[in-house]
Design a protein around this motif. Structure first.
Motif, PDB file in Angstrom:
ATOM      1  N   LEU A  44       0.850  -1.177   0.000  1.00 42.41           N
ATOM      2  CA  LEU A  44       0.000   0.000   0.000  1.00 42.41           C
ATOM      3  C   LEU A  44       0.892   1.235   0.000  1.00 42.41           C
ATOM      4  CD1 LEU A  44      -2.693  -0.929   2.700  1.00 42.41           C
ATOM      5  CD2 LEU A  44      -2.887  -1.155   0.216  1.00 42.41           C
ATOM      6  N   GLU A  45       0.761   2.061  -1.032  1.00 45.07           N
ATOM      7  CA  GLU A  45       1.501   3.322  -1.063  1.00 45.07           C
ATOM      8  C   GLU A  45       0.722   4.336  -0.235  1.00 45.07           C
ATOM      9  OE1 GLU A  45       4.407   3.512  -2.215  1.00 45.07           O
ATOM     10  OE2 GLU A  45       4.472   1.614  -3.317  1.00 45.07           O
ATOM     11  N   LEU A  46       1.272   4.740   0.893  1.00 45.57           N
ATOM     12  CA  LEU A  46       0.546   5.588   1.831  1.00 45.57           C
ATOM     13  C   LEU A  46       0.566   7.057   1.440  1.00 45.57           C
ATOM     14  CD1 LEU A  46       1.703   3.993   5.211  1.00 45.57           C
ATOM     15  CD2 LEU A  46      -0.258   3.400   3.777  1.00 45.57           C
ATOM     16  N   GLY A  47       1.574   7.470   0.698  1.00 41.10           N
ATOM     17  CA  GLY A  47       1.641   8.869   0.294  1.00 41.10           C
ATOM     18  C   GLY A  47       3.040   9.432   0.451  1.00 41.10           C
ATOM     19  N   ILE A  48       3.166  10.712   0.133  1.00 42.32           N
ATOM     20  CA  ILE A  48       4.456  11.392   0.179  1.00 42.32           C
ATOM     21  C   ILE A  48       4.326  12.705   0.942  1.00 42.32           C
ATOM     22  CG2 ILE A  48       6.214  12.574  -1.211  1.00 42.32           C
ATOM     23  CD1 ILE A  48       5.852  10.531  -3.361  1.00 42.32           C
ATOM     24  N   VAL A  49       5.269  12.950   1.839  1.00 44.95           N
ATOM     25  CA  VAL A  49       5.375  14.240   2.529  1.00 44.95           C
ATOM     26  C   VAL A  49       6.418  15.056   1.774  1.00 44.95           C
ATOM     27  CG1 VAL A  49       6.011  15.417   4.657  1.00 44.95           C
ATOM     28  CG2 VAL A  49       4.756  13.255   4.753  1.00 44.95           C
ATOM     29  N   LYS A  50       6.015  16.203   1.257  1.00 47.85           N
ATOM     30  CA  LYS A  50       6.902  16.975   0.391  1.00 47.85           C
ATOM     31  C   LYS A  50       7.874  17.871   1.162  1.00 47.85           C
ATOM     32  CE  LYS A  50       3.695  17.036  -3.513  1.00 47.85           C
ATOM     33  NZ  LYS A  50       2.939  17.883  -4.482  1.00 47.85           N
ATOM     34  N   ASP A  51       7.527  18.241   2.387  1.00 41.19           N
ATOM     35  CA  ASP A  51       8.379  19.160   3.143  1.00 41.19           C
ATOM     36  C   ASP A  51       9.695  18.489   3.539  1.00 41.19           C
ATOM     37  OD1 ASP A  51       8.536  21.840   4.698  1.00 41.19           O
ATOM     38  OD2 ASP A  51       9.019  20.333   6.212  1.00 41.19           O
ATOM     39  N   LYS A  52      10.813  19.049   3.102  1.00 37.71           N
ATOM     40  CA  LYS A  52      12.125  18.453   3.366  1.00 37.71           C
ATOM     41  C   LYS A  52      12.488  18.519   4.849  1.00 37.71           C
ATOM     42  CE  LYS A  52      15.465  19.247   0.496  1.00 37.71           C
ATOM     43  NZ  LYS A  52      16.479  19.882  -0.374  1.00 37.71           N
ATOM     44  N   ASN A  53      12.040  19.555   5.529  1.00 39.92           N
ATOM     45  CA  ASN A  53      12.379  19.694   6.943  1.00 39.92           C
ATOM     46  C   ASN A  53      11.735  18.590   7.776  1.00 39.92           C
ATOM     47  OD1 ASN A  53      14.088  22.009   6.958  1.00 39.92           O
ATOM     48  ND2 ASN A  53      12.301  23.314   6.648  1.00 39.92           N
ATOM     49  N   LEU A  54      10.523  18.188   7.400  1.00 47.94           N
ATOM     50  CA  LEU A  54       9.847  17.159   8.192  1.00 47.94           C
ATOM     51  C   LEU A  54      10.580  15.822   8.084  1.00 47.94           C
ATOM     52  CD1 LEU A  54       6.197  16.690   8.922  1.00 47.94           C
ATOM     53  CD2 LEU A  54       7.430  14.694   8.053  1.00 47.94           C
ATOM     54  N   SER A  55      10.985  15.450   6.869  1.00 48.71           N
ATOM     55  CA  SER A  55      11.725  14.194   6.726  1.00 48.71           C
ATOM     56  C   SER A  55      13.076  14.277   7.428  1.00 48.71           C
ATOM     57  CB  SER A  55      11.914  13.856   5.251  1.00 48.71           C
ATOM     58  OG  SER A  55      12.713  14.825   4.601  1.00 48.71           O
ATOM     59  N   LYS A  56      13.661  15.448   7.435  1.00 45.76           N
ATOM     60  CA  LYS A  56      14.939  15.642   8.127  1.00 45.76           C
ATOM     61  C   LYS A  56      14.763  15.460   9.629  1.00 45.76           C
ATOM     62  CE  LYS A  56      18.672  19.050   8.668  1.00 45.76           C
ATOM     63  NZ  LYS A  56      19.152  20.398   8.243  1.00 45.76           N
ATOM     64  N   ILE A  57      13.705  16.033  10.162  1.00 49.23           N
ATOM     65  CA  ILE A  57      13.423  15.898  11.593  1.00 49.23           C
ATOM     66  C   ILE A  57      13.203  14.433  11.952  1.00 49.23           C
ATOM     67  CG2 ILE A  57      11.713  16.403  13.388  1.00 49.23           C
ATOM     68  CD1 ILE A  57      11.306  19.139  12.003  1.00 49.23           C
ATOM     69  N   LEU A  58      12.465  13.711  11.110  1.00 56.62           N
ATOM     70  CA  LEU A  58      12.193  12.300  11.393  1.00 56.62           C
ATOM     71  C   LEU A  58      13.482  11.492  11.448  1.00 56.62           C
ATOM     72  CD1 LEU A  58       9.981  10.125  11.779  1.00 56.62           C
ATOM     73  CD2 LEU A  58      10.094   9.742   9.311  1.00 56.62           C
TER      74      LEU A  58
END
Length: 320
Positions: free
Chosen positions: A280-294
């Motif tokens: 299941l492809e859940l989606g994409i978060v486009k904000d680079k800062n959020l993925s960096k924080i994770l």
């Protein structure tokens, strides 16, 4: 409430003490009263503690407790991993929990990935295992990561010690991993529940970790409206990705992949391995800062999501 109940118990004990004093000598009366008060107070305290303990255990076992924590120090958190090789030559790494082992190499739609380290996410109090995780790096980014890490000394010329010790330092690790992510290194988190859960619990856990991270708070305080709006949209995208009312049984697989673009792609595999599972492809978060924080939440700083995964991944990074 605790104080009022204690006072009532003490008064009751005092009445009983007074009855006993009618059969005792006048000289022993003060001592008997004091003893009754102390025994009553101790009984009330023990009762309150026992009630809290059983209530807390019941909550934990039913999955209601939300507060999560990691191990107290890197030295005690290093997981005991077991490495095996299948007859087909596939290298597998087993974290210190009950789950399928993690392959040393992954072939995902985005890229081929190599395992840096595995670990376990635990909840507070009795340290129940919530999920096992593996931290992977894109194979094509290994050389770039090597070059970037070789420059880590430039970030703090006064730091003495190895790269590994710097990556275990609260402040230094944040600088180094941030520097690594700013060079568009692609990383993947492979998360495997070790007890039955659901998407709402996973969503709440990820969102809570992100909102509590120092970088999120720092960015939220900026006067740059564009940054704030993009970050807020990123949190919303993450919530939407896990908005499905789905169960996440133990041993199923979730991938959270930070792409070279900085976007976060999420996929859920309803099975124990990628080959046979329904994806299941859940989606994409486009904000680079959020993925960096994770990614920082798992690799750097003071309160990482899994100390054992961080320690093992640091060892893997140092070997690059």
């Amino acid at each position: 409430m605790f104080k009022r109940n204690t006072i009532q118990l003490c008064k009751l004990a005092a009445v009983k003490g007074a009855t006993r004093r009618s059969f005792a000598s006048a000289a022993s009366a003060p001592s008997t009263a004091r003893a009754s008060y102390l025994l009553a107070g101790a009984a009330a305290l023990a009762g309150s503690s026992a009630a809290y303990y059983y209530h807390h255990v019941a909550q934990t076992q039913s999955g209601l407790i939300q507060a999560e924590s990691s191990a107290p120090s890197a030295k005690t958190a290093l997981a005991k991993t077991v490495v095996t090789t299948t007859d087909e030559g596939v290298r597998l790494v087993q974290p210190e929990t009950t789950c399928p082992p993690f392959p040393a190499q992954l072939d995902l739609p985005q890229d081929k990935y190599q395992l840096l380290g595995v670990g376990v996410r635990t909840v507070s109090f009795l340290s129940f295992h919530v999920y096992a995780l593996g931290i992977y790096i894109a194979e094509r980014d290994r050389q770039l990561a090597h070059d970037v890490l070789a420059e880590a000394k430039v970030l703090d010329p006064e730091h003495e010690g190895s790269l590994e010790s710097a990556l275990l330092d609260h402040d230094q690790s944040t600088k180094i991993i941030s520097h690594l992510l700013d060079h568009d290194i692609s990383l993947d988190l492979r998360i495997v529940p070790v007890r039955n859960t659901d998407f709402s619990h996973l969503r709440d856990g990820f969102v809570r970790q992100i909102l509590a991270h120092p970088l999120f708070k720092q960015l939220s305080r900026l006067e740059d409206e564009a940054v704030g709006e993009s970050l807020g949209a990123g949190v919303n995208d993450l919530k939407v990705a896990f908005s499905r009312k789905l169960k996440a049984p133990k041993s199923t697989i979730l991938h959270m992949t930070r792409l070279k673009t900085g976007e976060l792609a999420m996929s859920y595999y309803q099975g124990k391995n990628e080959k046979d599972a329904e994806v299941l492809e859940l989606g994409i978060v486009k904000d680079k800062n959020l993925s960096k924080i994770l990614m920082l939440q798992y690799l750097a700083g003071k309160n990482v999501s899994s100390e054992s995964a961080r320690v093992n991944a640091v060892e893997g990074l140092a070997k690059l």
